[in-house]
Design a protein around this motif. Structure first.
Motif, PDB file in Angstrom:
ATOM      1  N   GLY A 202      -1.845  -3.778  11.640  1.00 53.01           N
ATOM      2  CA  GLY A 202      -3.008  -3.048  11.146  1.00 53.01           C
ATOM      3  C   GLY A 202      -3.926  -3.929  10.316  1.00 53.01           C
ATOM      4  O   GLY A 202      -3.742  -5.142  10.219  1.00 53.01           O
ATOM      5  N   ASN A 203      -4.916  -3.294   9.682  1.00 53.95           N
ATOM      6  CA  ASN A 203      -5.912  -4.053   8.918  1.00 53.95           C
ATOM      7  C   ASN A 203      -6.105  -3.550   7.497  1.00 53.95           C
ATOM      8  O   ASN A 203      -7.164  -3.736   6.906  1.00 53.95           O
ATOM      9  CB  ASN A 203      -7.253  -4.039   9.661  1.00 53.95           C
ATOM     10  N   ASP A 204      -5.063  -2.921   6.952  1.00 54.13           N
ATOM     11  CA  ASP A 204      -5.143  -2.390   5.587  1.00 54.13           C
ATOM     12  C   ASP A 204      -4.185  -3.161   4.677  1.00 54.13           C
ATOM     13  O   ASP A 204      -3.000  -2.830   4.590  1.00 54.13           O
ATOM     14  CB  ASP A 204      -4.781  -0.902   5.585  1.00 54.13           C
ATOM     15  N   PRO A 205      -4.693  -4.189   3.979  1.00 55.94           N
ATOM     16  CA  PRO A 205      -3.822  -5.002   3.116  1.00 55.94           C
ATOM     17  C   PRO A 205      -3.156  -4.216   1.997  1.00 55.94           C
ATOM     18  O   PRO A 205      -2.105  -4.629   1.498  1.00 55.94           O
ATOM     19  CB  PRO A 205      -4.786  -6.054   2.550  1.00 55.94           C
ATOM     20  N   SER A 206      -3.733  -3.078   1.623  1.00 51.21           N
ATOM     21  CA  SER A 206      -3.157  -2.295   0.531  1.00 51.21           C
ATOM     22  C   SER A 206      -1.775  -1.754   0.878  1.00 51.21           C
ATOM     23  O   SER A 206      -0.999  -1.386  -0.013  1.00 51.21           O
ATOM     24  CB  SER A 206      -4.089  -1.136   0.156  1.00 51.21           C
ATOM     25  N   ARG A 207      -1.437  -1.742   2.155  1.00 55.04           N
ATOM     26  CA  ARG A 207      -0.117  -1.272   2.594  1.00 55.04           C
ATOM     27  C   ARG A 207       0.948  -2.349   2.429  1.00 55.04           C
ATOM     28  O   ARG A 207       2.133  -2.093   2.609  1.00 55.04           O
ATOM     29  CB  ARG A 207      -0.181  -0.813   4.043  1.00 55.04           C
TER      30      ARG A 207
ATOM     31  N   SER B 189       1.413  -4.960   4.335  1.00 55.88           N
ATOM     32  CA  SER B 189       1.517  -5.684   5.605  1.00 55.88           C
ATOM     33  C   SER B 189       0.244  -5.437   6.388  1.00 55.88           C
ATOM     34  O   SER B 189      -0.153  -4.282   6.581  1.00 55.88           O
ATOM     35  CB  SER B 189       2.721  -5.206   6.419  1.00 55.88           C
ATOM     36  N   ALA B 190      -0.405  -6.510   6.837  1.00 56.56           N
ATOM     37  CA  ALA B 190      -1.655  -6.355   7.583  1.00 56.56           C
ATOM     38  C   ALA B 190      -2.005  -7.659   8.281  1.00 56.56           C
ATOM     39  O   ALA B 190      -1.660  -8.752   7.813  1.00 56.56           O
ATOM     40  CB  ALA B 190      -2.795  -5.944   6.644  1.00 56.56           C
TER      41      ALA B 190
ATOM     42  N   ASN C 251      -4.319 -10.690   9.423  1.00 57.05           N
ATOM     43  CA  ASN C 251      -5.409 -11.441   8.807  1.00 57.05           C
ATOM     44  C   ASN C 251      -5.826 -12.522   9.798  1.00 57.05           C
ATOM     45  O   ASN C 251      -5.078 -13.473  10.039  1.00 57.05           O
ATOM     46  CB  ASN C 251      -4.963 -12.057   7.478  1.00 57.05           C
TER      47      ASN C 251
END
Length: 262
Positions: free
Chosen positions: A230-235, A237-238, A240
């Motif tokens: 995915g593309n949500d670094p707040s989780r 894992s994402a 880049n």
């Protein structure tokens, strides 16, 4: 007409032959359990070439690890993605992945982890077209932890590369067994690998006198090479894109150094 056909044949013969990547599921064993790995190679390979061992994320040997195997085979190497869980098991949920991966952290010496990755290494070395003096092991997340333990076990290989892998070990003194070069590609904002673990790893390498390097990618978190993250670094894992591209280039440079390519 004959001249025309001759011209066509000339250009056809002058065109470079496209490589065809062969990928196949293979069975192997560690003497106790059975495993289903994934082997990829260019069908034009006819002499011994470097081998690359690939260790999957905590999900198991899924399509992501297989994609990396095919990608590396396109470079002209023999790529072998190991099966750490046995019988090709692949987790469907984080809970299942955690359960499958946790078994390897129970033994204080990580003996099971080392046993299984060394079984995969033995299989790769047995391939008739692999130059056993030119082998690099790479791993992603759980696989990064695994290939570092492979190095700590004293494996006779050229190098190890960890992508967003865990860096801790219950026996840091085992770093004295390392015979190969080490490259760690790490996300600067990875919440799963805290700064204390990073610094402890660096001390471990220094004390043991290992030939090591660490590249830290700013803004990257865990799983930065995998688009499926995915593309949500707040989780935590994402994916880049910059870190993925730069770490791949770092890997290519590492291959060149380890395999002494001109």
């Amino acid at each position: 007409m004959r001249i025309f056909l001759s011209i066509i044949m000339f250009f056809l013969l002058a065109m470079p032959i496209q490589a065809r990547i062969i990928s196949e599921t293979v069975n192997y064993s560690d003497g106790k359990d059975n495993f289903t790995g994934y082997l990829s190679y260019d069908d034009k390979v006819s002499k011994k070439v470097p081998g690359v061992l690939i260790v999957h994320e905590w999900w198991g040997l899924n399509e992501y690890a297989k994609m990396r195997a095919r990608q590396i085979a396109e470079l002209g190497y023999i790529a072998f993605a190991v099966d750490m869980y046995g019988d090709g098991k692949v987790a469907e949920t984080p809970e299942e992945a955690s359960k499958l991966a946790s078994q390897f952290y129970l033994a204080p010496d990580r003996s099971l982890l080392r046993q299984r990755v060394n079984a995969g290494l033995s299989f790769l070395k047995s391939h008739p077209l692999v130059d056993v003096n030119k082998i690099v092991a790479i791993g992603y997340c759980f696989g990064g932890t695994t290939v570092l333990e492979l190095a700590r076990s004293g494996a006779n290989i050229c190098g190890v590369v960890s992508f967003h892998g865990g860096l801790s070990t219950p026996n840091p003194e085992d770093a004295k067994n390392i015979k190969c070069k080490i490259l760690v590609c790490h996300g600067g904002d990875d919440p799963h690998v805290p700064l204390e673990q990073v610094l402890a790893f660096q001390d471990e390498m220094r004390i043991a006198g290992v030939d090591w390097q660490m590249i830290i990618y700013g803004g990257a978190v865990h799983s930065f090479t995998n688009t499926n993250a995915g593309n949500d670094p707040s989780r935590g894992s994402a994916y880049n894109q910059n870190a993925d591209r730069r770490s791949w280039q770092a890997l290519l440079s590492f291959f060149k150094e380890c395999f002494s390519e001109e």
